[in-house]
Scaffold this motif. Structure first.
Motif, mmCIF file in Angstrom:
data_model
loop_
_atom_site.group_PDB
_atom_site.id
_atom_site.type_symbol
_atom_site.label_atom_id
_atom_site.label_comp_id
_atom_site.label_asym_id
_atom_site.label_seq_id
_atom_site.Cartn_x
_atom_site.Cartn_y
_atom_site.Cartn_z
ATOM 1 N N ILE A 14 59.627 -6.052 -26.047
ATOM 2 C CA ILE A 14 61.012 -6.043 -26.550
ATOM 3 C C ILE A 14 61.550 -4.619 -26.644
ATOM 4 C CG2 ILE A 14 62.461 -6.505 -28.574
ATOM 5 C CD1 ILE A 14 60.794 -8.979 -29.109
ATOM 6 N N ARG A 15 60.733 -3.723 -27.215
ATOM 7 C CA ARG A 15 61.167 -2.321 -27.354
ATOM 8 C C ARG A 15 61.452 -1.712 -25.991
ATOM 9 N NH1 ARG A 15 57.582 2.167 -27.230
ATOM 10 N NH2 ARG A 15 58.605 4.112 -27.828
ATOM 11 N N LEU A 16 60.532 -1.942 -25.042
ATOM 12 C CA LEU A 16 60.688 -1.362 -23.714
ATOM 13 C C LEU A 16 61.930 -1.913 -23.018
ATOM 14 C CD1 LEU A 16 59.306 0.502 -21.636
ATOM 15 C CD2 LEU A 16 58.251 -1.555 -20.670
ATOM 16 N N ALA A 17 62.125 -3.228 -23.083
ATOM 17 C CA ALA A 17 63.278 -3.848 -22.425
ATOM 18 C C ALA A 17 64.588 -3.291 -22.983
ATOM 19 C CB ALA A 17 63.221 -5.364 -22.607
ATOM 20 N N THR A 18 64.619 -3.066 -24.291
ATOM 21 C CA THR A 18 65.833 -2.531 -24.928
ATOM 22 C C THR A 18 66.123 -1.105 -24.463
ATOM 23 O OG1 THR A 18 65.466 -3.895 -26.893
ATOM 24 C CG2 THR A 18 66.929 -2.001 -27.140
ATOM 25 N N ILE A 19 65.093 -0.265 -24.451
ATOM 26 C CA ILE A 19 65.265 1.134 -24.029
ATOM 27 C C ILE A 19 65.705 1.211 -22.573
ATOM 28 C CG2 ILE A 19 64.037 3.294 -23.577
ATOM 29 C CD1 ILE A 19 62.283 2.636 -26.036
ATOM 30 N N ILE A 20 65.056 0.438 -21.713
ATOM 31 C CA ILE A 20 65.336 0.487 -20.282
ATOM 32 C C ILE A 20 66.752 -0.006 -19.978
ATOM 33 C CG2 ILE A 20 64.680 -0.515 -18.048
ATOM 34 C CD1 ILE A 20 62.863 1.755 -19.227
ATOM 35 N N SER A 21 67.190 -1.033 -20.687
ATOM 36 C CA SER A 21 68.539 -1.567 -20.446
ATOM 37 C C SER A 21 69.602 -0.514 -20.742
ATOM 38 C CB SER A 21 68.778 -2.814 -21.305
ATOM 39 O OG SER A 21 68.877 -2.482 -22.681
ATOM 40 N N LYS A 22 69.370 0.275 -21.773
ATOM 41 C CA LYS A 22 70.336 1.294 -22.165
ATOM 42 C C LYS A 22 70.380 2.463 -21.187
ATOM 43 C CE LYS A 22 70.185 0.106 -27.061
ATOM 44 N NZ LYS A 22 69.750 0.524 -28.410
ATOM 45 N N LYS A 23 69.388 2.519 -20.288
ATOM 46 C CA LYS A 23 69.383 3.543 -19.243
ATOM 47 C C LYS A 23 69.986 3.023 -17.941
ATOM 48 C CE LYS A 23 65.296 5.979 -21.025
ATOM 49 N NZ LYS A 23 65.977 7.269 -21.300
ATOM 50 N N GLY A 24 70.518 1.786 -17.986
ATOM 51 C CA GLY A 24 71.151 1.214 -16.809
ATOM 52 C C GLY A 24 70.165 0.765 -15.754
ATOM 53 N N LEU A 25 68.965 0.369 -16.187
ATOM 54 C CA LEU A 25 67.948 -0.105 -15.253
ATOM 55 C C LEU A 25 67.685 -1.597 -15.464
ATOM 56 C CD1 LEU A 25 65.526 2.926 -15.421
ATOM 57 C CD2 LEU A 25 66.792 2.167 -13.402
ATOM 58 N N SER A 26 67.662 -2.328 -14.379
ATOM 59 C CA SER A 26 67.520 -3.783 -14.409
ATOM 60 C C SER A 26 66.109 -4.209 -14.007
ATOM 61 C CB SER A 26 68.536 -4.408 -13.448
ATOM 62 O OG SER A 26 68.383 -5.802 -13.381
ATOM 63 N N GLY A 27 65.671 -5.339 -14.522
ATOM 64 C CA GLY A 27 64.365 -5.888 -14.175
ATOM 65 C C GLY A 27 63.646 -6.500 -15.348
ATOM 66 N N LEU A 28 63.963 -6.010 -16.553
ATOM 67 C CA LEU A 28 63.289 -6.497 -17.751
ATOM 68 C C LEU A 28 64.197 -7.341 -18.643
ATOM 69 C CD1 LEU A 28 61.044 -3.484 -18.818
ATOM 70 C CD2 LEU A 28 60.267 -5.834 -18.516
ATOM 71 N N GLU A 29 65.360 -7.726 -18.147
ATOM 72 C CA GLU A 29 66.272 -8.497 -18.984
ATOM 73 C C GLU A 29 65.638 -9.782 -19.495
ATOM 74 O OE1 GLU A 29 69.019 -6.543 -15.864
ATOM 75 O OE2 GLU A 29 66.923 -7.137 -16.092
ATOM 76 N N PHE A 30 64.853 -10.440 -18.639
ATOM 77 C CA PHE A 30 64.228 -11.711 -19.010
ATOM 78 C C PHE A 30 63.292 -11.554 -20.209
ATOM 79 C CE2 PHE A 30 60.907 -9.808 -16.422
ATOM 80 C CZ PHE A 30 59.734 -10.215 -17.033
ATOM 81 N N ALA A 31 62.799 -10.343 -20.417
ATOM 82 C CA ALA A 31 61.779 -10.100 -21.436
ATOM 83 C C ALA A 31 62.355 -9.667 -22.770
ATOM 84 C CB ALA A 31 60.804 -9.033 -20.932
ATOM 85 N N SER A 32 63.659 -9.713 -22.926
ATOM 86 C CA SER A 32 64.298 -9.135 -24.109
ATOM 87 C C SER A 32 63.878 -9.791 -25.418
ATOM 88 C CB SER A 32 65.822 -9.198 -23.969
ATOM 89 O OG SER A 32 66.248 -10.534 -23.811
ATOM 90 N N GLY A 33 63.342 -11.005 -25.370
ATOM 91 C CA GLY A 33 62.930 -11.656 -26.608
ATOM 92 C C GLY A 33 61.452 -11.987 -26.651
ATOM 93 N N ILE A 34 60.673 -11.461 -25.703
ATOM 94 C CA ILE A 34 59.246 -11.784 -25.655
ATOM 95 C C ILE A 34 58.490 -10.824 -26.581
ATOM 96 C CG2 ILE A 34 57.200 -11.844 -24.182
ATOM 97 C CD1 ILE A 34 59.002 -12.663 -21.863
ATOM 98 N N PRO A 35 57.890 -11.348 -27.668
ATOM 99 C CA PRO A 35 57.355 -10.475 -28.723
ATOM 100 C C PRO A 35 55.918 -10.022 -28.498
ATOM 101 C CG PRO A 35 57.138 -12.728 -29.397
ATOM 102 C CD PRO A 35 57.767 -12.766 -28.020
ATOM 103 N N GLY A 36 55.553 -9.697 -27.267
ATOM 104 C CA GLY A 36 54.182 -9.291 -26.980
ATOM 105 C C GLY A 36 54.112 -7.877 -26.467
ATOM 106 N N SER A 37 52.963 -7.543 -25.892
ATOM 107 C CA SER A 37 52.754 -6.226 -25.302
ATOM 108 C C SER A 37 52.825 -6.326 -23.781
ATOM 109 C CB SER A 37 51.376 -5.681 -25.704
ATOM 110 O OG SER A 37 50.350 -6.499 -25.137
ATOM 111 N N ILE A 38 53.008 -5.204 -23.124
ATOM 112 C CA ILE A 38 53.028 -5.181 -21.658
ATOM 113 C C ILE A 38 51.697 -5.680 -21.091
ATOM 114 C CG2 ILE A 38 52.978 -3.606 -19.681
ATOM 115 C CD1 ILE A 38 55.791 -4.279 -20.548
ATOM 116 N N GLY A 39 50.594 -5.256 -21.713
ATOM 117 C CA GLY A 39 49.293 -5.709 -21.241
ATOM 118 C C GLY A 39 49.167 -7.223 -21.273
ATOM 119 N N GLY A 40 49.588 -7.819 -22.385
ATOM 120 C CA GLY A 40 49.549 -9.274 -22.507
ATOM 121 C C GLY A 40 50.511 -9.957 -21.554
ATOM 122 N N ALA A 41 51.669 -9.331 -21.334
ATOM 123 C CA ALA A 41 52.679 -9.906 -20.439
ATOM 124 C C ALA A 41 52.171 -9.956 -19.001
ATOM 125 C CB ALA A 41 53.970 -9.097 -20.518
ATOM 126 N N VAL A 42 51.444 -8.907 -18.578
ATOM 127 C CA VAL A 42 50.855 -8.910 -17.235
ATOM 128 C C VAL A 42 49.754 -9.960 -17.158
ATOM 129 C CG1 VAL A 42 49.510 -7.559 -15.576
ATOM 130 C CG2 VAL A 42 51.441 -6.495 -16.772
#
Length: 302
Positions: free
Chosen positions: A106-134
């Motif tokens: 969630i933290r990463l998706a929020t930061i990245i969106s504010k930089k105008g980068l797309s790809g993590l929008e789907f993950a905006s509410g997923i309350p896990g870690s990147i390691g777990g998400a992979v």
């Protein structure tokens, strides 16, 4: 185990605790103790810890932020390693993002969106870690990790570390090669993003967040989706059609908001959740001849 605890403590690898209740480290607030609990302060510290643990021939388990996880009431034998602070850094180089496995999705998706980068929008509410998400190929809103992962650095069960490409990770629906074929944990990932319009990306993020808030019971401790969708059917719809929303066993309750969520309604044990999962599986099989498979990871002492 005391000797191992002392060695890990003296190695200055980060936080090391004895008999740590894992209910403190899961989003459903359930789980018995870890004999030894570690939060490494870097990847080097993680590798050092694994060396020490392997030398003592002790079992070890890696967890992330504790979402999508049900830990047994008797806890986990051996050492539990949590990827968190110290393994949550990220580095952005143009549209390529390198991120530690302990980073909050969630933290990463929020930061990245504010930089105008797309790809993590789907993950905006997923309350896990990147390691777990992979590991789980986490996804929502028509996308998942397989669409953005270039490669991932994997810690395998034998203690070796290796980079695997997207193709080698063998992603499929809520699955990767790391779950069964080549058990391991993602400790770092490289993601391919795309430049877009910041306002549009942020708007999609907010829409996805609002949808989760309005349809999922995040006001209760829960572990996220309990069952994989038996496509073309949807787990939550099947549970609702069977009249099971709100059904409760002990402290575990099927959410009245969403049939694919089991919440800790107060004092729930892992056994309560397991009994409720078994009841749902039996009911859906009898009513619809559909076998439900769990999405939540169930680990620990039997």
């Amino acid at each position: 185990m005391k000797t191992l605890f002392n060695e890990l403590t003296e190695a200055n690898i980060g936080k090391v605790l004895e008999n740590e209740p894992l209910a403190k480290h899961t989003t459903i607030k359930i789980g018995g103790p870890a004999d030894i609990y570690i939060e490494p302060n870097s990847t080097d510290s993680l590798c050092k810890a694994i060396e020490i643990i392997k030398d003592k021939n002790v079992k070890w388990t890696v967890i992330g932020r504790g979402s999508n996880l049900l830990v047994a009431d008797k806890g986990i034998e051996g050492v539990v390693i949590k990827l968190g602070a110290g393994m949550d850094d990220f580095d952005l180089n143009g549209e390529i993002l390198t991120v530690g496995g302990g980073c909050s999705v969630i933290r990463l998706a929020t930061i990245i969106s504010k930089k105008g980068l797309s790809g993590l929008e789907f993950a905006s509410g997923i309350p896990g870690s990147i390691g777990g998400a992979v590991y789980m190929n986490a996804g929502a809103h028509g996308s998942d990790m397989s669409n953005i992962v270039v490669k991932a650095r994997i810690l395998f069960n034998d203690g070796t570390i290796q980079w695997l490409s997207n193709e080698e990770l063998d992603f499929s629906y809520r699955t990767s090669i790391l779950q069964e074929k080549r058990p391991g944990i993602c400790i770092e990932a490289v993601l391919q993003l795309k430049t877009g319009e910041k306002e549009d990306i942020v708007a999609v993020m907010q829409k996805n967040k609002d949808y989760r808030r309005d349809t999922q019971p995040w006001n209760y401790p829960c572990a996220g989706s309990i069952f994989r969708n038996p496509l073309p059917n949807y787990a939550g719809q099947l549970v609702e059609a069977a009249g099971l929303k709100g059904y409760q066993l002990g402290g575990a309750k099927i959410s009245e908001m969403h049939g694919n969520f089991i919440v800790n309604a107060g004092g729930a044990t892992a056994q309560d959740v397991l009994d409720l999962i078994a009841f749902v599986k039996k009911t859906i099989l009898e009513k619809y001849d559909i076998r439900m498979e769990t999405e939540v990871e169930i680990i620990g002492r039997n």
